[in-house]
Design an enzyme around this catalytic site. Structure first.
Site, PDB file in Angstrom:
ATOM      1  CG  HIS A  12      -1.961   1.658   1.424  1.00 53.02           C
ATOM      2  ND1 HIS A  12      -2.860   0.538   1.527  1.00 53.02           N
ATOM      3  CD2 HIS A  12      -1.750   2.198   1.001  1.00 53.02           C
ATOM      4  CE1 HIS A  12      -3.976   2.157   1.499  1.00 53.02           C
ATOM      5  NE2 HIS A  12      -2.850   3.130   1.476  1.00 53.02           N
ATOM      6  N   GLY A 170      -9.021   8.676  -1.402  1.00 50.91           N
ATOM      7  CA  GLY A 170      -9.057   9.723  -0.688  1.00 50.91           C
ATOM      8  C   GLY A 170     -10.531   9.896   0.318  1.00 50.91           C
ATOM      9  CG  HIS A 197      -7.758   3.611   0.657  1.00 54.09           C
ATOM     10  ND1 HIS A 197      -7.480   3.506  -0.422  1.00 54.09           N
ATOM     11  CD2 HIS A 197      -6.731   4.470   1.260  1.00 54.09           C
ATOM     12  CE1 HIS A 197      -6.047   4.032  -0.712  1.00 54.09           C
ATOM     13  NE2 HIS A 197      -5.780   4.607   0.225  1.00 54.09           N
ATOM     14  CD  GLU A 200      -7.154   6.767   5.730  1.00 50.38           C
ATOM     15  OE1 GLU A 200      -7.763   6.778   4.417  1.00 50.38           O
ATOM     16  OE2 GLU A 200      -6.282   7.278   5.707  1.00 50.38           O
ATOM     17  CG  ASP A 278      -1.506   5.342   3.171  1.00 54.42           C
ATOM     18  OD1 ASP A 278      -1.789   5.379   1.994  1.00 54.42           O
ATOM     19  OD2 ASP A 278      -1.941   6.349   3.917  1.00 54.42           O
TER      20      ASP A 278
HETATM   21  O1  2ND Z   1      -3.989   7.419   2.899  1.00 56.89           O
HETATM   22  C1  2ND Z   1      -4.911   7.628   2.404  1.00 56.89           C
HETATM   23  N1  2ND Z   1      -6.500   7.606   1.868  1.00 56.89           N
HETATM   24  C2  2ND Z   1      -7.248   7.730   1.363  1.00 56.89           C
HETATM   25  N2  2ND Z   1      -6.501   8.390   0.138  1.00 56.89           N
HETATM   26  C3  2ND Z   1      -5.301   8.868   0.304  1.00 56.89           C
HETATM   27  C4  2ND Z   1      -4.540   8.301   1.172  1.00 56.89           C
HETATM   28  N3  2ND Z   1      -3.081   8.713   0.564  1.00 56.89           N
HETATM   29  C5  2ND Z   1      -2.954   8.506  -0.405  1.00 56.89           C
HETATM   30  N4  2ND Z   1      -4.434   9.174  -0.867  1.00 56.89           N
HETATM   31  C6  2ND Z   1      -5.137   9.608  -2.201  1.00 56.89           C
HETATM   32  C7  2ND Z   1      -4.609  11.175  -2.573  1.00 56.89           C
HETATM   33  C8  2ND Z   1      -3.695  10.413  -3.654  1.00 56.89           C
HETATM   34  O2  2ND Z   1      -3.889  11.775  -4.738  1.00 56.89           O
HETATM   35  C9  2ND Z   1      -4.575  10.032  -4.326  1.00 56.89           C
HETATM   36  C10 2ND Z   1      -3.714   8.715  -5.514  1.00 56.89           C
HETATM   37  O3  2ND Z   1      -2.443   8.465  -5.108  1.00 56.89           O
HETATM   38  O4  2ND Z   1      -5.193   8.265  -3.727  1.00 56.89           O
HETATM   39 ZN    ZN Z   2      -3.955   4.826   0.634  1.00 59.49          ZN
END
Ligand code: 2ND
Ligand code: ZN
Length: 331
Positions: A12, A170, A197, A200, A278
């Site tokens: 991830h 997102g 996702h 979270e 992440d």
């Molecule tokens: O941890 C996360 N949770 C939800 N969305 C996330 C996380 N880290 C990055 N993103 C989003 C922001 C990035 O622009 C997108 C694609 O990689 O995914």
């Molecule tokens: Zn993520």
């Protein structure tokens, strides 16, 4: 223990959250993109999410700067190569990287050009280093849905040739899963594996829905199954991989501190947890750091580590051949 030399698997990691700060400066100059500073320390501090982040939404603001230089094929290819190179140099043996093709169309690239570029960069690194990888296509939950099938169609040409799975990322609202059923069904029909996702920022019910409505085989984070017995039991019964990202979870306030992270209890209860970054830059981390933090905070042994390593192999969306290769590093 020498954490750097341990063989590692990261399932991830977001490409746009893992860009080298110097590369932003180089690519901005090459592409005539205006960035707020030419100073590497300032660029780094703009990219790294602070500990004072209040939530996931604030964390997500850190992606605009890297995305500004990820709008050309050459820029995307370079960044993809570099993230695999950085991971290979710390003994990551298998790496699943995800990104949102919808975020790379600001200068008119097609989804085929975008996906082709990330795959090309990854393959260049695979040829140079002892690392294998695959890409996961992330759809942004807050974006208009009219081009989701186009992303799936474009990625289908690369399935099992660099692309393996579909994800939703997102901001996470309660109940988001039901809106995405037809898209996930379409992705499954085309041959994608599914990770979502969920749990979270959001409630445990999102994890239950991700598994039961969207057929997720793994979930990103999944922390909030702690407060939802149905989700917890489903994850356990179906052996759903939990993609744990400790540093990110603290930054986004999904957990208050590492000692309160439920991953230790999940592991003791034999849920399939994995350790992941992440976002290497936004979370200012590496796999070496994440493994160190988890092992030290949760008081895990070397045997526990290799148990988690084997769980990661089992949960990976890799071919049997790659899984056999990864097993050769296990103790
Ligand atoms: O941890 C996360 N949770 C939800 N969305 C996330 C996380 N880290 C990055 N993103 C989003 C922001 C990035 O622009 C997108 C694609 O990689 O995914
Ligand atoms: Zn993520």
């Amino acid at each position: 223990m020498n954490y750097l030399s341990l063989p590692k698997i990261d399932l991830h990691c977001h490409l746009d959250g893992s860009v080298r700060p110097q590369t932003i400066i180089d690519l901005a100059a090459e592409q005539s993109v205006t960035i707020p500073s030419q100073d590497i320390n300032e660029i780094s501090s703009l990219m790294i999410a602070p500990e004072t982040c209040n939530n996931l939404e604030e964390y997500l603001l850190r992606f605009d700067l890297p995305l500004s230089v990820m709008q050309t094929e050459a820029g995307i290819e370079r960044i993809s190569f570099e993230v695999f190179e950085d991971a290979a140099k710390e003994n990551v043996k298998y790496f699943e990287v995800r990104f949102g093709p919808q975020l790379h169309q600001q200068q008119g690239l097609s989804f085929d050009q975008i996906i082709g570029s990330v795959v090309k960069g990854m393959q260049r690194a695979e040829a140079m280093y002892d690392i294998k990888g695959n890409y996961i296509l992330s759809i942004l939950r807050t974006f208009p849905k009219d081009n989701i099938r186009d992303v799936i169609d474009a990625g289908a040409a690369y399935l099992n040739k660099g692309v393996v799975a579909f994800d939703l990322a997102g901001a996470e609202l309660p109940g988001f899963c039901s809106e995405f059923i037809p898209y996930v069904d379409y992705a499954i029909e085309k041959g994608y594996r599914i990770t979502i996702h969920a749990g979270e920022q959001g409630v445990g019910q999102n994890v239950f829905d991700a598994v039961s409505l969207l057929h997720a085989e793994r979930v990103g984070h999944g922390i909030h199954i702690t407060g939802h017995q149905g989700a917890y039991d489903l994850v356990k019964q179906e052996n759903i991989g939990l993609e744990t990202c400790p540093s990110s979870n603290i930054q986004t306030k999904a957990v208050n501190k590492l000692s309160e992270h439920p991953a230790k209890a999940f592991y003791k209860d034999k849920l399939p947890i994995t350790i992941n970054t992440d976002n290497r830059t936004v979370s200012n981390t590496t796999m070496t750091d994440e493994v160190r933090k988890v092992m030290e905070e949760f008081d895990l042994s070397r045997e526990d580590y290799f148990n988690i390593y084997r769980i990661s192999i089992e949960q990976a969306f890799a071919s049997d051949e790659v899984k056999q290769h990864l097993l050769t590093f296990a103790e």
